[in-house]
Design a protein around this motif. Structure first.
Motif, PDB file in Angstrom:
ATOM      1  N   MET A   1       0.833  -1.200   0.000  1.00  0.00           N
ATOM      2  CA  MET A   1       0.000   0.000   0.000  1.00  0.00           C
ATOM      3  C   MET A   1       0.871   1.254   0.000  1.00  0.00           C
ATOM      4  SD  MET A   1      -1.523  -0.370   3.912  1.00  0.00           S
ATOM      5  CE  MET A   1      -2.757   0.848   3.714  1.00  0.00           C
ATOM      6  N   PRO A   2       0.326   2.356  -0.512  1.00  0.00           N
ATOM      7  CA  PRO A   2       1.078   3.607  -0.507  1.00  0.00           C
ATOM      8  C   PRO A   2       1.364   4.051   0.932  1.00  0.00           C
ATOM      9  CG  PRO A   2      -0.860   3.784  -1.931  1.00  0.00           C
ATOM     10  CD  PRO A   2      -0.978   2.496  -1.184  1.00  0.00           C
ATOM     11  N   LEU A   3       2.471   4.733   1.121  1.00  0.00           N
ATOM     12  CA  LEU A   3       2.880   5.180   2.448  1.00  0.00           C
ATOM     13  C   LEU A   3       1.810   6.059   3.099  1.00  0.00           C
ATOM     14  CD1 LEU A   3       5.047   5.195   4.634  1.00  0.00           C
ATOM     15  CD2 LEU A   3       6.108   7.151   3.451  1.00  0.00           C
ATOM     16  N   ARG A   4       1.236   6.965   2.341  1.00  0.00           N
ATOM     17  CA  ARG A   4       0.199   7.852   2.899  1.00  0.00           C
ATOM     18  C   ARG A   4      -0.994   7.032   3.409  1.00  0.00           C
ATOM     19  NH1 ARG A   4      -0.986  13.068  -0.110  1.00  0.00           N
ATOM     20  NH2 ARG A   4      -1.029  14.267   1.790  1.00  0.00           N
ATOM     21  N   SER A   5      -1.395   6.016   2.668  1.00  0.00           N
ATOM     22  CA  SER A   5      -2.503   5.149   3.102  1.00  0.00           C
ATOM     23  C   SER A   5      -2.111   4.370   4.343  1.00  0.00           C
ATOM     24  CB  SER A   5      -2.895   4.181   1.992  1.00  0.00           C
ATOM     25  OG  SER A   5      -3.361   4.871   0.868  1.00  0.00           O
ATOM     26  N   TYR A   6      -0.842   3.936   4.379  1.00  0.00           N
ATOM     27  CA  TYR A   6      -0.380   3.213   5.567  1.00  0.00           C
ATOM     28  C   TYR A   6      -0.441   4.112   6.795  1.00  0.00           C
ATOM     29  CZ  TYR A   6       2.218   1.010   9.172  1.00  0.00           C
ATOM     30  OH  TYR A   6       2.554   0.504  10.407  1.00  0.00           O
ATOM     31  N   TYR A   7       0.020   5.362   6.665  1.00  0.00           N
ATOM     32  CA  TYR A   7      -0.022   6.284   7.800  1.00  0.00           C
ATOM     33  C   TYR A   7      -1.458   6.479   8.299  1.00  0.00           C
ATOM     34  CZ  TYR A   7       4.886   7.718   7.896  1.00  0.00           C
ATOM     35  OH  TYR A   7       6.247   7.746   8.034  1.00  0.00           O
ATOM     36  N   SER A   8      -2.408   6.540   7.398  1.00  0.00           N
ATOM     37  CA  SER A   8      -3.818   6.663   7.801  1.00  0.00           C
ATOM     38  C   SER A   8      -4.264   5.421   8.553  1.00  0.00           C
ATOM     39  CB  SER A   8      -4.712   6.876   6.578  1.00  0.00           C
ATOM     40  OG  SER A   8      -4.466   8.130   5.998  1.00  0.00           O
ATOM     41  N   PHE A   9      -3.895   4.261   8.042  1.00  0.00           N
ATOM     42  CA  PHE A   9      -4.233   2.999   8.705  1.00  0.00           C
ATOM     43  C   PHE A   9      -3.595   2.943  10.085  1.00  0.00           C
ATOM     44  CE2 PHE A   9      -2.511  -1.390   9.400  1.00  0.00           C
ATOM     45  CZ  PHE A   9      -3.696  -1.977   9.826  1.00  0.00           C
ATOM     46  N   GLU A  10      -2.309   3.267  10.180  1.00  0.00           N
ATOM     47  CA  GLU A  10      -1.602   3.202  11.450  1.00  0.00           C
ATOM     48  C   GLU A  10      -2.150   4.227  12.449  1.00  0.00           C
ATOM     49  OE1 GLU A  10       2.901   2.376  12.234  1.00  0.00           O
ATOM     50  OE2 GLU A  10       2.637   4.562  12.252  1.00  0.00           O
ATOM     51  N   ALA A  11      -2.719   5.299  11.955  1.00  0.00           N
ATOM     52  CA  ALA A  11      -3.315   6.316  12.828  1.00  0.00           C
ATOM     53  C   ALA A  11      -4.716   5.907  13.283  1.00  0.00           C
ATOM     54  CB  ALA A  11      -3.355   7.660  12.118  1.00  0.00           C
ATOM     55  N   GLY A  12      -5.209   4.781  12.762  1.00  0.00           N
ATOM     56  CA  GLY A  12      -6.542   4.321  13.143  1.00  0.00           C
ATOM     57  C   GLY A  12      -7.655   5.052  12.427  1.00  0.00           C
TER      58      GLY A  12
END
Length: 164
Positions: free
Chosen positions: A45-56
């Motif tokens: 997944m794109p890094l930006r999408s990962y950051y959103s996922f990791e942020a809950g």
């Protein structure tokens, strides 16, 4: 309770769950010494999408939690249990040995074998059935700890220089 109060409570519960997921994911990633980029790449997944996922952020996505578990070699079922139990400790304790996934796979195997007959098992039998293996594991850990203490007590004094 009014419908407004119910909606507010559900919203607060969801926010706590998001924060718990975020904290758990960050702890696991940190313990694995992985960058966000490395996990995002491993999850495809794109890094930006990962950051959103990791942020809950966004809806709870079980598939992403499973991919995160694979990417970090951690227990995705342990992460899911953490959301129900309310503490990241559960995910961290199951991270390496995959105990929750093993338990879930064992239950799935049992369910596939017995099917609808499972409905005939009463709660008292289930409690005893689940309690027994966990008691056995606790006994195993107690014995291991006793053996370790005994070994240390017998062998560490031998490392001291002899009395003259």
């Amino acid at each position: 309770m009014s419908s407004t109060a119910l909606v507010k409570r559900a919203s607060e519960d969801l926010e706590r769950q998001r924060q718990l997921l975020s904290k758990t994911l960050k702890l696991i990633r940190g313990l694995r010494h992985m960058s966000a980029r490395a996990v995002a790449d491993a999850m495809g997944m794109p890094l930006r999408s990962y950051y959103s996922f990791e942020a809950g952020q966004g809806p709870l996505d079980i598939a992403k939690i499973w991919r995160f578990g694979e990417a970090t070699d951690s227990d995705p079922a342990g992460i899911m249990d953490t959301l129900m139990l309310g503490s990241p400790d559960h995910a961290l304790r199951s991270m390496d040995n995959k105990i929750v996934s093993i338990q879930l796979a064992s239950f799935r195997r049992f369910s596939d074998k017995v099917g609808d007959r499972m409905t005939h098992i009463g709660p008292a039998i289930l409690i005893e059935a689940f309690k027994r293996p966990f008691d056995s594991l606790e006994d195993h850990l107690d014995k291991r700890d006793e053996n370790t203490e005994r070994w240390l007590a017998e062998n560490l004094p031998r490392m001291l220089p002899p009395d003259e």
